[in-house]
Structure formats: C-alpha cells, structure tokens
Scaffold this active site. Structure first.
Site, PDB file in Angstrom:
ATOM      1  N   HIS A 198      -7.442  -5.409  -1.344  1.00 24.61           N
ATOM      2  CA  HIS A 198      -6.200  -4.662  -1.136  1.00 24.61           C
ATOM      3  C   HIS A 198      -5.213  -5.465  -0.286  1.00 24.61           C
ATOM      4  O   HIS A 198      -4.012  -5.502  -0.575  1.00 24.61           O
ATOM      5  CB  HIS A 198      -6.544  -3.331  -0.455  1.00 24.61           C
ATOM      6  CG  HIS A 198      -5.420  -2.355  -0.366  1.00 24.61           C
ATOM      7  ND1 HIS A 198      -4.616  -2.024  -1.431  1.00 24.61           N
ATOM      8  CD2 HIS A 198      -4.961  -1.607   0.696  1.00 24.61           C
ATOM      9  CE1 HIS A 198      -3.716  -1.112  -1.048  1.00 24.61           C
ATOM     10  NE2 HIS A 198      -3.902  -0.870   0.232  1.00 24.61           N
ATOM     11  N   ASP A 232       0.283  -4.005  -4.174  1.00 24.42           N
ATOM     12  CA  ASP A 232      -0.868  -3.128  -4.394  1.00 24.42           C
ATOM     13  C   ASP A 232      -0.580  -1.711  -3.893  1.00 24.42           C
ATOM     14  O   ASP A 232      -1.201  -1.238  -2.928  1.00 24.42           O
ATOM     15  CB  ASP A 232      -2.121  -3.676  -3.719  1.00 24.42           C
ATOM     16  CG  ASP A 232      -3.405  -3.257  -4.443  1.00 24.42           C
ATOM     17  OD1 ASP A 232      -3.379  -3.149  -5.680  1.00 24.42           O
ATOM     18  OD2 ASP A 232      -4.425  -3.029  -3.777  1.00 24.42           O
ATOM     19  N   SER A 255       0.830  -1.201   0.000  1.00 22.42           N
ATOM     20  CA  SER A 255       0.000   0.000   0.000  1.00 22.42           C
ATOM     21  C   SER A 255       0.871   1.261   0.000  1.00 22.42           C
ATOM     22  O   SER A 255       1.701   1.444  -0.881  1.00 22.42           O
ATOM     23  CB  SER A 255      -0.956  -0.035   1.195  1.00 22.42           C
ATOM     24  OG  SER A 255      -1.924   0.981   1.105  1.00 22.42           O
TER      25      SER A 255
END
Length: 316
Positions: free
Chosen positions: A249, A182, A157
């Site tokens: 996610h 991601d 992230s």
C-alpha cells in the site's frame, strides 16, 4: 504449498487465492471487507457492519468537520514549512507562495500527517525538478487561489478520496490533475453506491490512479482516466509476506516520488483491469509512463507497470 521467490534476501509469496477469479476472492466480495484498525491490524467486517460505519461517517460529515492545516514549501524554504491559514489571506501574502509557479497539493492518508513519508518524499522530488509551490494538506486535526491550469492534487490512500472531494467542491472550473496513490479500498470498494466520497474520473480534468494493493487496503477497480496496475496492482515485489499489505500500500507514493524525477516506469496498455492483474497486456508503450508529466495528453484506460523489488523501482 505455493513456491517462494527470493528477491534480494527478501522472501515473497503470492497467496493461493490470487489464482481464483476476482469475483470469488473473499476480500473483494460483497459479503464484507478487511478494515484497517488503529494498531495496524486488519479486521473482517460484514457488509452490514460496513454500511453501519458508513452511516456514522455521513451523519458526522466526517471529512469536512475536521480542521485542516496547510504547510507551504518552496525552493526558498524546502525543509521548513510556512503555515497558511485557511481563513487568513494575509498569511498567504506574507509567505513564499508564488502564483506564477505551478502548485502541487499533497494529501496524506489515514493516521498520517504533513510530516509523513508521503509528504516528505513527494515534496522533495517536486522541488528538485521544478520551481513550484508544494502545499502539504494536514487534515489529521481540516480560499486561497491557485491557477487551476497549474494545480495538481496528489493523495495517498484515504487522501486520494479526499483529493476528489476537495477538487469537486471547487466553485469555478476544474482542478487540472489528481494523482490517486492506491486509493483506500475498505469502506469504499463494492460499497460505493452507498457512499459518495469516492474518487472518480470526473473530479478533475485528468485523474491518474496508481494501484499497488488493490482489493486489500487499496481500491482494485479502475476509477481514473488512466489506471496503472503496478506488478499487477495487488502485491509488490520485495514486500515481506507478513507485512505485504501495508508495504504494498505504501509503495504507491515511493513509486510516484521516483517517477517525478526519473520517469522510468514504462507501462503496457491493457484491454481491462483483469488482464492487468495477470500481466496479459500489449507491448510496452514508450510514450506512457506511470507518473509521466504529459500523461494528461497521452494516457487513457488501463496499464500494467513492471517494477524492481528495490530502488530504483522503475524498469523503463
């Protein structure tokens, strides 16, 4: 109403707007983006509001003003970390750090810390398959030397972008590999021209990006030397509809943890990311697998990776 698919008693449904051309989807348009809030909800912000937030971040030099802790794990201490001080060489010498072994740095995402799943799962996977130094970087509060040829930085992230920042600030040489799990999309995608903290393929000798919630919480467009779009890179099978964004996610680091040990994520080469999203790609490439140990020599461009809805996720 779009049809439902049932996977192991879990209902999943792809929203109707996935049928629209990418340019027409609101959540990846230049008009604004969904931004995660502290309570886990999502708030739509206009492009002007986003640019204002970006200016605030840059004015505060947000990434580098935060204290950073480094937690070292090795096969001698696989569960209890040894804390390494950034400005104290003695703490490194007294630790189990072995410069003859490869080093893997793991950087967590927004509102996580060194004990979050992204760290514990990837750390466990690495120590099972190799004798290495695993350093969990805790910037929830932000010169030691490792050989760059053996240094891999893994970030999830927002941590994926932090990985890029940290690596591009290496004084001499380049980090060998960055794995972007991601990378965060909000405040980044479609606004990268106004913010310079985005992960890029130039931040290391090899940058691999694993997309699992692109265009929502994750970055949709390819930004690495090799970009893997898992099940199309937007929503992941087995994730409940109401929590599919967060679930999808987080799947990025679960997939990568599995790939470290099992390496069974055979992928298809695609001519572009728009083809990867809809799985209109070539036949499977048996040499290139998501998270493959030799990808820095074998992988380039865009790939589609099919997965199972439950572990083991790899289908190769």
């Amino acid at each position: 109403m779009a049809p439902l698919r049932v996977i192991n008693d879990t209902v999943s449904k792809r929203p109707n707007f996935l049928a629209l051309p990418i340019e027409e989807r609101k959540d990846v348009s230049k008009d604004g983006s969904f931004i995660p809030q502290i309570d886990g909800s999502l708030k739509w912000m206009s492009a002007d509001e986003i640019k204002k937030e970006q200016r605030k971040l840059k004015a505060r030099n947000w990434f580098f003003d935060r204290p950073v802790d480094f937690h070292l794990y090795t096969r001698k201490n696989p569960k209890k970390s040894q804390k390494i001080s950034a400005n104290n060489a003695k703490s490194l010498k007294k630790s189990n750090f072995n410069s003859d072994n490869p080093t893997r740095n793991i950087i967590h995402g927004w509102y996580n810390n060194y004990n979050s799943d992204v760290n514990t799962e990837i750390r466990k996977a690495f120590l099972e398959v190799m004798d290495c130094n695993v350093i969990s970087v805790d910037w929830s509060q932000r010169q030691h030397v490792a050989l760059l040829d053996d240094l891999h930085v893994i970030g999830h992230s927002l941590g994926a972008h932090v990985s890029g920042i940290a690596s591009r600030n290496v004084i001499a040489g380049k980090v060998h590999t960055i794995i972007g799990l991601d990378p965060a999309g909000p405040l980044y995608e479609d606004y990268s021209s106004s913010i310079d903290e985005c992960l890029t393929k130039d931040d290391a000798r090899y940058v691999e990006v694993i997309h699992t919630n692109g265009g929502r919480l994750g970055y949709l467009k390819p930004i690495g030397n090799a970009d893997f779009y898992v099940d199309g890179g937007e929503y992941q099978p087995g994730c409940l509809l109401k929590s599919s964004w967060i679930c999808s996610h987080l799947r990025a680091f679960w997939y990568y943890s599995d790939a470290i040990g099992e390496n069974r994520f055979t992928s298809k080469k695609c001519t572009g990311y728009k083809f990867a999203i809809v799985n209109q790609c070539l036949e499977e490439d048996n040499e290139v697998q998501l998270g493959g140990a030799m990808n820095y020599e074998l992988a380039s461009g865009v790939y589609y990776t099919p997965v199972n809805a439950v572990q083991p996720y790899g289908m190769g």
